[in-house]
Design a protein around this motif. Structure first.
Motif: not given
Lengths: 259, 125
Positions: A139-148, A157-169
């Motif tokens: 969980v947190g704000a991480g970074t995705l990198m594009a490389r040759k 870019i930055s992308l946030r990882v969030v803890k799910a508190v509910k599973l919706v079926v």
């Protein structure tokens, strides 16, 4: 004369068929390009060299079964989920013919046109080979990198990882995740379910949460859990059963009725 | 030693003596993936763990000409440095929380040593 007319007619038909095929092909090709510049499917990179497209199998953030996200997820991805991302250079951001063109990239694709996207630890790691793609590992704000291919960084870019508190079926054929608490099946019938994680604000989180299903009474119903996030339930005999779902550090149950 | 050789040696000596020296470093276009607090300056580099901060960096001689630059991190397990496709833009990647240094080197001479802090991401609410 008759033969000449027949030949001319045949030629016209041949030409018409060619035109029809050409138009059909044009229509197909036109649909195979990348989204246009400014499309909300992109999250543009911080260095200004291109944008990132998101793919997953959750069927909510992404088109069901295709993997293309119509909108880059703004609520973040669920911790423990996997996803694919590809980088599209600014010059390739148009819906015209693109060579090589792709229709829908797989949900676990991270490479396009020789550019590979990867996440920085500890927030992202390489997904298990059985899933492919990138794993949202912390969980947190991480970074995705594009490389040759030589490792040179093209963008990030930055992308946030969030803890799910509910599973919706929800019904796998639906794009709106209406929570299923009771699954009704006909004897001999089948239904497919998908799962999406939600955060504390009931926002749907992107990413394919790795789930496991079980049914307590397989004489009534069975479940076949496939790798692409779809669980197929089959009614065996009249009665009731309880299906248990685990994933993303959560668990819940769904009642199953077979009539 | 003939006059021609002497003149040659004198010319080389003059060229060396007149070689341009390091004058200053220019740092601009600082972009952090996580936080605007992530920064690159001559005094200090700060980057959040698991994130990246990029900066356009050139060093100039006393004739305001660009000099070759090599940036060497002391501990790549804490902070890694990678080139980007954009000319003179370097990516400082926070690998794990801790302190380290990077050296700016030109023509095998150390220009400057900069202290680096890789900081953990603040815990959420």
């Amino acid at each position: 004369m008759a033969a000449a007319l027949a030949g001319a007619k045949g030629l016209r038909m041949h030409t018409l068929a060619r035109i029809v095929i050409a138009v059909a092909a044009l229509g197909t090709v036109a649909c195979t390009g990348n989204p246009d510049v400014g499309d909300q499917a992109y999250k543009q990179g911080s260095l200004g060299n291109g944008g990132f497209l998101f793919g997953c199998a959750d069927g909510v953030a992404c088109k069901p079964f295709s993997g293309d996200a119509k909108k880059f997820p703004t609520n973040g991805v669920a911790a423990g989920s996997t996803f694919g991302v590809r980088f599209v250079a600014s010059s390739d951001q148009h819906s015209d013919v693109v060579v090589p063109a792709i229709v829908n990239f797989d949900t676990d694709d991270t490479t396009y046109n020789g550019v590979t996207v990867g996440g920085l630890e500890p927030f992202f790691t390489e997904a298990p080979t059985s899933n492919g793609g990138i794993l949202a590992s912390q969980v947190g704000a991480g970074t995705l990198m594009a490389r040759k291919s030589d490792g040179t960084i093209l963008d990030f870019i930055s992308l946030r990882v969030v803890k799910a508190v509910k599973l919706v079926v929800y019904d796998a054929s639906q794009t709106s995740p209406l929570d299923v608490t009771t699954l009704s099946l006909a004897k001999g019938g089948q239904k497919q379910l998908r799962v999406v994680g939600q955060d504390v604000g009931t926002n749907n989180l992107a990413g394919s949460i790795q789930t496991a299903w079980s049914v307590d009474n397989t004489a009534v119903a069975t479940v076949d859990h496939t790798d692409d996030g779809v669980a197929t339930f089959a009614g065996v005999s009249t009665g009731t059963a309880t299906a248990t779902l685990t994933g993303g550090g959560l668990s819940r149950t769904v009642s199953v009725e077979v009539k | 030693m003939n006059l021609q050789k002497l003149l040659g040696i004198a010319a080389v000596a003059t060229m060396v003596a007149c070689g341009h020296d390091y004058d200053h470093t220019e740092i601009s276009q600082i972009i952090g993936s996580y936080s605007s607090a992530d920064d690159v300056s001559l005094a200090h580099i700060e980057v959040t763990e698991g994130n990246v901060v990029t900066a356009h960096i050139v060093i100039k001689n006393d004739d305001n000409e660009k000099m070759p630059l090599r940036i060497v991190p002391a501990d790549t397990t804490t902070l890694d440095l990678e080139p980007t496709i954009n000319p003179d833009v370097y990516a400082f990647i926070g690998k794990k929380s801790g302190k380290t240094t990077v050296q700016f080197i030109s023509d095998d001479e150390r220009i400057i040593t900069i202290h680096v802090d890789v900081v953990p991401e603040p815990s959420g609410p």
